[in-house]
Write a protein that holds these residues in place. Sequence first.
Motif: not given
Length: 277
Positions: A28, A32, A185, A188-189, A192, A240, A244
């Motif tokens: 992850v 990111v 961010d 985002l982590q 996920a 996210f 990817r």
Amino acid sequence: MAGAIRTIHRGGSRFYVDPQTAEKMPGVTSVVGMLPKPFLVHWAARMTAEAAVGNLPAVASIAERDETGAIDYLRNAHSRYTRLRAKVGSDAHDLFERMIRGEFIGRVHPDLEPYRDGFAEFLEAVRPELVRAEDVAWSSTHQYAGSFDAIIRVQLGEDGKPDHENGTWHTLIVDWKTSKAAYPDVALQMSAYAHADLIISPDGVSEPMPEFDGAAVLHITPDGWVFKPVRIDREVFDVFLVLRRVFQWDRETSKTVFGRAIAQSARRLITGTQRRA
């Protein structure tokens, strides 16, 4: 999935490996990391300048004997700082896990004392109940994996503050941050992790990822701590997923876009004089 998950590093990125199929899932944090961070260029330049100004006699002395060595010393100033901070962060995370599991903590390194004291204050104020810690979130659907810090249950009132008497229990996925600031961010982590398919224990036992009432980050520094909610909704998760795809482009697809040359310039003539030389 059966068997313990192992990790490997390829091209500066971490991958999680399925013990049965050997399939590699990008981590992850590596995904990111595809997020543009132009400010890092200025930060690295400042670290180099500070290293030079703060160590002028030493740098000059090194340069007299080894100019390349002096350049490398300055060029790597930001890397040395990052490694030092990473070591402190790793040690603090280990300390936090031990403390939230109820382990007795004796003396710690002076650098860790403010983190221990801050985390102890957090435990007293919020009174979290630990559900899971340091397990792997695995997504076969979207092809990624990662290790999260913890899943906890907390009692919160209608105002979102701890209420240990009449509050409603909330299941949160949480992240501990020891950096100078908590950056956006992290959402985002954490999104996920929360949207992954499976949660996998260190011994390889997997189960569906639970439903969460939300997410939160504990930002803790030597100066204090703050525990605040973090968005992990679909809008954040969709960002996210874009990263990817960028990761896929960067590591795989971009290497396939050029075909064999249709035509090219003729080889440069090599003269007899050049051959004899």
